[in-house]
Design an enzyme around this catalytic site. Structure first.
Site, PDB file in Angstrom:
ATOM      1  N   CYS A  22      43.866  37.680  38.299  1.00 28.50           N
ATOM      2  CA  CYS A  22      42.499  37.254  38.593  1.00 28.50           C
ATOM      3  C   CYS A  22      42.054  36.169  37.599  1.00 28.50           C
ATOM      4  O   CYS A  22      42.520  35.046  37.662  1.00 28.50           O
ATOM      5  CB  CYS A  22      41.567  38.468  38.592  1.00 28.50           C
ATOM      6  SG  CYS A  22      39.946  38.166  39.354  1.00 28.50           S
ATOM      7  N   HIS A  38      44.223  41.927  42.505  1.00 28.28           N
ATOM      8  CA  HIS A  38      44.462  42.982  41.516  1.00 28.28           C
ATOM      9  C   HIS A  38      45.558  43.935  42.000  1.00 28.28           C
ATOM     10  O   HIS A  38      45.269  44.996  42.563  1.00 28.28           O
ATOM     11  CB  HIS A  38      43.169  43.756  41.244  1.00 28.28           C
ATOM     12  CG  HIS A  38      42.149  42.985  40.482  1.00 28.28           C
ATOM     13  ND1 HIS A  38      42.081  43.005  39.098  1.00 28.28           N
ATOM     14  CD2 HIS A  38      41.171  42.137  40.898  1.00 28.28           C
ATOM     15  CE1 HIS A  38      41.099  42.211  38.706  1.00 28.28           C
ATOM     16  NE2 HIS A  38      40.537  41.673  39.772  1.00 28.28           N
ATOM     17  N   GLU A  89      47.354  45.940  40.403  1.00 31.59           N
ATOM     18  CA  GLU A  89      47.358  47.226  39.698  1.00 31.59           C
ATOM     19  C   GLU A  89      46.663  48.316  40.500  1.00 31.59           C
ATOM     20  O   GLU A  89      46.955  49.511  40.318  1.00 31.59           O
ATOM     21  CB  GLU A  89      46.714  47.085  38.317  1.00 31.59           C
ATOM     22  CG  GLU A  89      45.211  46.858  38.287  1.00 31.59           C
ATOM     23  CD  GLU A  89      44.797  45.401  38.338  1.00 31.59           C
ATOM     24  OE1 GLU A  89      43.665  45.080  37.940  1.00 31.59           O
ATOM     25  OE2 GLU A  89      45.614  44.571  38.799  1.00 31.59           O
TER      26      GLU A  89
END
Length: 542
Positions: free
Chosen positions: A380, A514, A516
């Site tokens: 990001c 993102h 994750e």
């Protein structure tokens, strides 16, 4: 018919209700049951989207674009089930719904009160949409006695009577502190916490007792006697080396058996935990170690990067290595040379963030990684800073900056004013509200064939979760690519850059999304698995 497990907490906050709920969900799921997890947060914010990361921690984003509590990340990681916007609610959201109804006249002139209107809104949230599930696990945020949590406690008390007999079980997570001077674990805090809960009309069926050492049988019997629960329902929750040990630890202590028994269900078949055993075995017996530097701006509270931390460890699980994290406040590099901090690490990760503070330090970290050939992962904001670094130092755009920091002569990163979500055109302005107005949730991206990132994914079509309102300016794409930076992924309409990489670098990838948020211990995200693999190779060179 769904059965409900309500998890409350007592004595102190941060005992791990979210982990307990997620672990129980994983255990029930391992027996073949369909499980849903939901979080009820007592704070007055409508959602955590505008809350400071250093106060609240991470904002977890769902596929459908909800900004939610970080515990939903635990729920997803432990069960593999993707959460939705209907799995988290706050007091702020409840009051907003009620006020909207009152303004529309839905209450037909009635006096709107906490009971029944607020409690009914909570009960409706808890019970709606559950017909496809065997168990619904509801975590109540905060601690028993908190004034903010009172409407939630009253609502789940009422549900104990509203639901069919035998379909609601209450689990109370509490703390049993060890007093060194006395050489004893003390039951009194738990006793008082349970009395507080009972005074609200809730009688726990199961006590889940956190402790840093084995709880003697005599103390368990004491808790059973004074807290009015069966001896078998006093379950110790001992500290463990890593959170992925929790499902098996709780199963060993009999939590899932006791929950099923409380519902009158025969605890069979036994849960299949072989995958969890393999994960924990890999964590306990690593074949190497890598050090990853996280250059961030919220390093004072690690919970601000909760999913990121877990995803890195998932990458370690995939590669059978231990991942050691070096936390570096990005502002340090605005005053000091990054080399002494970074020359011994095996990978550099620059995570998401907001605002100008610390941005120059992140740019310096990206330059160090590019020039020294150290694996770099920009997520990001971390991707945006890597692009600004390339513009300044490779493309001869010395004034390259982001409009997030103020007016820019060379707006290499700028505010997104229009983008497509599904079939709808989304529009934003700089003067608009901050809450819920970012590019949120899952969006598709098209990866360029033959690039490193497409090889990592094994596909050119992907979908990932986003949370940002600024984007790399496509007007600089050709100029940057002429200097060696490849825009390896774009939005399907070709307007928004989604991923970048350097083909001549061992591993330098930036992503606007993102990843994750979609990583699991049983299914590590391919980007994190590949990043840790590259860091492992780097560890052999340093």
């Amino acid at each position: 018919m769904a059965r409900y497990v309500f998890i409350t907490g007592g004595v102190v906050s941060s005992l791990g209700k979210g982990i307990a709920a997620a672990a129980l969900g994983a255990l029930l799921q391992a027996r073949g049951y369909r499980v849903r997890l939901r979080k009820l947060d007592p704070y007055l914010n409508v959602d955590p989207g505008t809350m400071s990361p250093t106060q609240h921690g991470e904002v977890f984003v769902t596929d459908d674009g909800a900004e939610t509590d970080l515990d939903l990340g635990h729920y997803e990681r432990f069960t593999g089930r993707s959460a939705t916007k209907t799995d988290n609610i706050t007091t702020g959201r409840i009051y907003k719904n009620i006020i909207d109804k009152e303004r529309r006249g839905d209450y037909l002139g009635a006096t709107v009160q906490v009971i029944p209107h607020v409690t009914n809104e909570i009960k409706d949230f808890v019970t709606e949409g559950n017909k496809d599930y065997d168990f619904v696990i509801c975590e109540i945020g905060g601690t028993v006695g908190d004034i903010e949590a009172m409407p939630f406690m009253e609502a789940i008390r009422q549900l104990g009577n509203d639901l069919p007999r035998g379909t609601a079980v209450y689990v109370h997570l509490t703390l049993m502190p060890y007093i060194p001077a006395a050489g004893e674990l003390k039951t009194k805090p738990t006793q008082h916490s349970v009395k507080e809960l009972q005074a609200l009309g809730i009688h726990p069926d199961i006590l889940l007792v956190r402790a840093d050492r084995e709880i003697p049988e005599a103390e368990r019997r004491k808790l059973s006697l004074f807290c009015n629960v069966r001896p078998s329902a006093v379950i110790q929750a001992l500290d463990v080396a890593n959170i992925y040990d929790v499902p098996m630890a709780y199963h060993k202590e009999g939590l899932d058996d006791e929950v099923l028994a409380a519902f009158g269900i025969e605890p069979a078949p036994k849960p299949r935990l072989d995958q969890w055993e393999e994960v924990c075995n890999r964590i306990r017996t690593p074949e190497g170690e890598v050090t990853i530097a996280i250059v961030g701006k919220y390093t004072g509270l690690k919970d601000a990067y909760k999913s990121l931390i877990e995803a890195l460890h998932h990458g370690g699980i995939a590669n059978r290595v231990k991942v050691k994290l070096e936390w570096i406040e990005s502002e340090v590099f605005e005053k000091e040379d990054p080399a002494p901090y970074l020359e011994k690490v095996h990978g550099i990760l620059v995570p998401g963030g907001f605002g100008e503070r610390g941005s120059e330090g992140k740019i310096h970290a990206a330059r160090f990684a590019r020039e020294r050939k150290v694996p770099y992962f920009g997520i990001c904001f971390g991707m945006q800073m890597a692009v600004i670094e390339a513009a300044r130092n490779l493309a001869d755009v010395p004034d390259a900056s982001s409009t997030e920091f103020g007016p820019a002569k060379e707006p290499v990163v700028g505010l997104m004013t229009e983008w497509v979500k599904g079939n709808e055109l989304q529009k934003r302005t700089a003067a608009g509200d901050l809450g819920g107005t970012m590019r949120l949730g899952a969006y598709k991206a098209a990866l360029k064939k033959g690039t490193k990132i497409s090889e990592i994914y094994g596909s050119t079509d992907i979908s990932e979760r986003h949370r940002h309102r600024y984007e790399v300016n496509i007007d600089y794409k050709d100029r940057l690519e002429s200097c060696g930076l490849v825009f390896s992924g774009m939005s399907p309409d070709g307007v928004l850059p989604e991923t970048i990489e350097y083909p001549d670098h061992p591993w330098f990838i930036g992503v606007q999304y993102h990843p994750e948020l979609k990583s699991r211990p049983l299914d590590p995200h391919p980007l994190f698995a590949s990043f840790i693999e590259a860091a492992t190779e780097q560890s052999r060179l340093v």
